[in-house]
Design a protein around this motif. Structure first.
Motif, PDB file in Angstrom:
ATOM      1  N   GLY A 107      43.783  35.734  44.546  1.00  0.00           N
ATOM      2  CA  GLY A 107      43.114  35.943  45.826  1.00  0.00           C
ATOM      3  C   GLY A 107      41.722  36.519  45.689  1.00  0.00           C
ATOM      4  O   GLY A 107      41.155  37.012  46.667  1.00  0.00           O
ATOM      5  N   ILE A 108      41.137  36.462  44.494  1.00  0.00           N
ATOM      6  CA  ILE A 108      39.847  37.099  44.231  1.00  0.00           C
ATOM      7  C   ILE A 108      38.744  36.056  44.204  1.00  0.00           C
ATOM      8  O   ILE A 108      38.876  35.008  43.568  1.00  0.00           O
ATOM      9  N   GLU A 109      37.653  36.353  44.878  1.00  0.00           N
ATOM     10  CA  GLU A 109      36.454  35.528  44.824  1.00  0.00           C
ATOM     11  C   GLU A 109      35.340  36.359  44.201  1.00  0.00           C
ATOM     12  O   GLU A 109      35.116  37.500  44.592  1.00  0.00           O
ATOM     13  N   ALA A 110      34.651  35.789  43.213  1.00  0.00           N
ATOM     14  CA  ALA A 110      33.618  36.547  42.509  1.00  0.00           C
ATOM     15  C   ALA A 110      32.534  35.603  42.021  1.00  0.00           C
ATOM     16  O   ALA A 110      32.684  34.378  42.031  1.00  0.00           O
ATOM     17  N   THR A 111      31.439  36.178  41.568  1.00  0.00           N
ATOM     18  CA  THR A 111      30.356  35.427  40.952  1.00  0.00           C
ATOM     19  C   THR A 111      30.315  35.749  39.460  1.00  0.00           C
ATOM     20  O   THR A 111      30.962  36.699  38.995  1.00  0.00           O
ATOM     21  N   GLY A 112      29.545  34.959  38.712  1.00  0.00           N
ATOM     22  CA  GLY A 112      29.444  35.198  37.283  1.00  0.00           C
ATOM     23  C   GLY A 112      28.906  36.567  36.938  1.00  0.00           C
ATOM     24  O   GLY A 112      29.263  37.141  35.907  1.00  0.00           O
TER      25      GLY A 112
END
Length: 496
Positions: free
Chosen positions: A187-192
């Motif tokens: 359920g995690i959204e992240a960027t590099g």
């Protein structure tokens, strides 16, 4: 000078194929200076007769040594030691010190070696009943596809990924897979810029401890909890508050006032395997916001959920950047991989990345690229699915055997995992129990090391089923039950 065939002997400390062992014999002799430039090697026929191998085996080894510039071939004249072969420096090794004159215990303060850790015999795999946690089962591992991914990562096309110093960067292929596949499952959204690769979860927790704690900072940890976290925080000078867990893991209401950082394993609590309910997870996030503390979430055994659907990670509920999420491939692929990751706001990642660069730069490039191929080609998901099915069968067998033997489960979790948290009758010392069972080929993990040292009970222990075959479980559990019964009968009687 001609080297006689009798100068060579295939002794037992050489490893590999016959061809590789012959190559090692010759290369070691040249590097050590026993065989010198332009010396003539034995004929392939003569050396084959001396070593008791086929002539073609010796010829292939000689050909390989020519390619590596250890030997040269002079047509019909045979093989000779190359004039440009590698050599050791020509100086004498000094005498070994007979008595160390420095008191390193005093100079170091034994700040690191004094920490208690989980320990297991190096030869654990030779035991018939290894109820130990966290080791890989060779019968479940995908050897062929891992080997193919490793060969691909070692190829010329990936030469830069294999050989480059990334400085403080990570393999973009592996980061991309984590962002697109691993994190969404939680359920995690992240960027590099919010992901950092680490040398496993242990290294990730160390980085988090170093970045977030120092003298004057208070950290809350679970009791019982991950033993090495205690050693990590001891190095930072932080004050540690032990918070007792229950069947739902860490209770937010029990976290003391004034805490700055909270360490928790919500997916599967270590060692009880409790899974934190969603209501409690939300309460913990709300408490962090209201009381201004940061949460370090150890995503312990998330992939090993096979009894119920998994819950989203604490990080997925984070709207203020208060959760530092720690994940690892060490348990789901194999422990020796030492590859994990941190997901956190850019401000944290910036500091952790700089600290990692000062200590180890980055995890090895070929390991990162091999893992990236293994994950992206679907082999990882197939491996995890195979492990889940096997662990489910072993868990069922463990439950039936322990019930039949009358062993008491203290914590087993509700969604899966790879172990049971057990409790023996009061007064039974499980460290003494473990020593007795060791002689019978049974390995268990005493539980004292998981607790707050100031109030650690001695009658808890952990039984894992990640490496023991189903067919040996009942017999091994029976030996444990018999050992506990003997210890219970022999324990000292308290005066009334």
């Amino acid at each position: 000078m001609a080297i006689p065939p009798e100068a060579f002997f295939l002794h037992g400390n050489l490893n590999g194929t016959l061809q590789q062992r012959i190559r090692q014999l010759v290369a070691e002799g040249i590097v050590a200076g026993r065989f010198r430039a332009c010396d003539k090697m034995p004929s392939s026929r003569g050396l084959a007769a001396q070593l008791g191998v086929s002539r073609i085996t010796v010829t292939l080894a000689y050909t390989d040594l020519v390619a590596s510039d250890y030997l040269t071939s002079k047509g019909r004249s045979g093989y000779f030691v190359s004039a440009s072969a590698p050599l050791q420096p020509e100086f004498e090794v000094g005498p070994r010190a007979l008595a160390v004159q420095v008191d390193y215990a005093q100079r170091t303060g034994q700040r690191f070696s004094g920490a208690e850790m989980l320990r297991r015999p190096a030869d654990w795999a030779s035991f018939r009943y290894p109820f130990i946690y966290g080791q890989a089962d060779a019968s479940l591992f995908d050897h062929q596809n891992w080997r193919q991914c490793a060969v691909r990562a070692l190829g010329k096309r990936d030469f830069e990924a294999l050989t480059s110093d990334y400085y403080d960067r990570d393999d973009p292929l592996l980061i991309e897979y984590i962002l697109r596949n691993i994190l969404p499952r939680r359920g995690i959204e992240a960027t590099g810029a919010e992901v950092l690769l680490t040398m496993g979860a242990q290294n990730a927790l160390w980085l988090a401890g170093q970045v977030l704690t120092r003298p004057g900072v208070r950290a809350a940890v679970e009791n019982p909890g991950y033993p090495s976290l205690r050693g990590i925080l001891a190095q930072t000078g932080a004050a540690v508050d032990w918070v007792d867990v229950d069947e739902g893991g860490l209770p937010p209401d029990a976290i003391p006032a004034g805490v700055n950082v909270v360490f928790t394993s919500a997916s599967h609590h270590c060692p009880t395997n409790a899974t934190m309910p969603m209501a409690r997870r939300r309460a913990l996030i709300e408490a962090a916001s209201a009381r201004d503390f940061v949460i370090v979430e150890d995503d312990y055994e998330f992939e090993m959920s096979f009894l119920k659907a998994v819950s989203p990670a604490l990080k997925s509920l984070d709207r203020e950047g208060r959760v530092v999420h720690v994940g690892s491939f060490s348990k789901s692929i194999f422990p020796g991989l030492r590859l994990g990751y941190i997901v956190a706001p850019e401000g944290f990642i910036r500091e952790a990345r700089a600290l990692r660069a000062l200590t180890l730069r980055h995890p090895p490039g070929h390991i990162q690229r091999t893992a990236a191929y293994f994950l992206s080609l679907g082999h990882y998901d197939a491996l995890v699915n195979r492990m889940k099915q096997a662990f489910k069968r072993r868990r069922l067998a463990m439950g039936e055997a322990m019930e039949a033997a009358g062993l008491q489960v203290a914590g087993q979790g509700g969604v899966g995992g790879s172990s049971f948290w057990m409790v023996a009758p009061e007064g039974v010392d499980t460290e003494a129990l473990a020593r007795g069972l060791h002689a019978q080929g049974v390995l268990i993990e005493p539980g004292r090391v998981f607790f707050d040292p100031a109030r650690a009970p001695r009658n808890y222990y952990r039984l894992a089923y990640s490496t023991i075959p189903v067919g040996r479980i009942a017999e091994g559990v029976g030996l444990i039950a018999a050992g506990i019964a003997r210890a219970d009968r022999c324990k000292p009687v308290r005066p009334v």
